[in-house]
Design a protein around this motif. Structure first.
Motif, PDB file in Angstrom:
ATOM      1  N   PHE A  81      -4.966   6.434   1.442  1.00  0.00           N
ATOM      2  CA  PHE A  81      -4.322   5.222   0.939  1.00  0.00           C
ATOM      3  C   PHE A  81      -4.798   4.870  -0.459  1.00  0.00           C
ATOM      4  O   PHE A  81      -5.973   5.070  -0.802  1.00  0.00           O
ATOM      5  CB  PHE A  81      -4.622   4.043   1.865  1.00  0.00           C
ATOM      6  N   GLY A  82      -3.881   4.288  -1.247  1.00  0.00           N
ATOM      7  CA  GLY A  82      -4.276   3.645  -2.490  1.00  0.00           C
ATOM      8  C   GLY A  82      -4.891   2.287  -2.186  1.00  0.00           C
ATOM      9  O   GLY A  82      -4.881   1.820  -1.040  1.00  0.00           O
ATOM     10  N   LYS A  83      -5.412   1.641  -3.225  1.00  0.00           N
ATOM     11  CA  LYS A  83      -6.082   0.350  -3.025  1.00  0.00           C
ATOM     12  C   LYS A  83      -5.104  -0.801  -2.933  1.00  0.00           C
ATOM     13  O   LYS A  83      -5.499  -1.921  -2.605  1.00  0.00           O
ATOM     14  CB  LYS A  83      -7.098   0.121  -4.138  1.00  0.00           C
ATOM     15  N   LEU A 107       0.831  -1.195   0.000  1.00  0.00           N
ATOM     16  CA  LEU A 107       0.000   0.000   0.000  1.00  0.00           C
ATOM     17  C   LEU A 107       0.866   1.245   0.000  1.00  0.00           C
ATOM     18  O   LEU A 107       1.904   1.279   0.662  1.00  0.00           O
ATOM     19  CB  LEU A 107      -0.887   0.030   1.251  1.00  0.00           C
TER      20      LEU A 107
END
Lengths: 112, 112
Positions: free
Chosen positions: B102-104, B87
């Motif tokens: 956060f990104g996925k 992440l």
């Protein structure tokens, strides 16, 4: 060294029941505290954060609430759970200006 | 618009096959880019923080780099134990309390 605890580790609850998840941090004082939810395929969603006792900021309006009764204790609650509340709940803390967050082990919640 | 986008969503490598994961961000005035590793059923584990373009940090087989628009996590000669979801996260604009977006994530699977 600092450690962060969450309990319970797993929880199965019926729709409409109440919820209380607890997070405690050891080895530091006056940390920033965070609650996240992680649902499959949706990434980490910030729910609440707190910069001090009794200070709670909500990121997403919903049927959940948070409280910080003590400096190193953070509680996530609900009066009536929904099916959509199922997920993996993570507590995190940060201390210094770097903004680095350190996560707990998480609580897996399944609402049936 | 997503502030953090990670690619690929999933990556399958053979042991020893080096590759890179990408994290692109759209926030201006970056105040840090964070990389985490998350094993299934566990909380994210902090890996690196990068603050300025050109900065690099290394830990074992991992090296993180940062440009003005993206960060790469290079994995050199990966081993099966490197399998995890990676992440990346950035502080959102106008955030004064060390929150992170956060990104996925990229799910990495390294086969022996």
């Amino acid at each position: 060294s600092q450690t962060i605890h969450q309990w319970p580790a797993t929880l199965v609850q019926p729709v409409g029941s109440p919820l209380s998840l607890e997070c405690t941090v050891e080895g530091t004082s006056n940390p920033n505290l965070y609650w996240y939810r992680q649902a499959a395929g949706r990434g980490l969603q910030l729910l609440f954060y707190s910069v001090g006792i009794g200070q709670i900021s909500s990121e997403v309006p919903q049927n959940l609430s948070a409280s910080r009764p003590q400096d190193r204790q953070f509680i996530l609650s609900s009066k009536k759970l929904l099916l959509s509340d199922s997920g993996f709940y993570l507590c995190a803390w940060s201390k210094d200006s770097s903004g680095t967050q350190y996560f707990g082990p998480g609580t897996r919640l399944l609402v049936l | 618009e997503d502030q953090v986008t990670q690619s690929p969503e999933a990556l399958r490598l053979q042991e020893g096959e080096s590759s890179s994961l990408n994290c692109s961000y759209t926030v201006s005035g970056l105040r840090g880019l964070f990389w985490y590793r998350q094993d299934p059923g566990k909380g994210p584990e902090f890996l690196f923080t990068l603050y300025s373009a050109g900065e690099e940090k290394e830990k074992e087989r991992l090296k993180a780099t940062l440009t003005k628009k993206e960060s790469f996590l290079h994995i050199t000669a990966p081993k099966p134990e490197d399998s995890a979801t990676y992440l990346c996260a950035v502080p959102p604009p106008n955030s004064g309390y060390s929150t992170l977006t956060f990104g996925k994530g990229t799910m990495l699977l390294v086969s022996p």
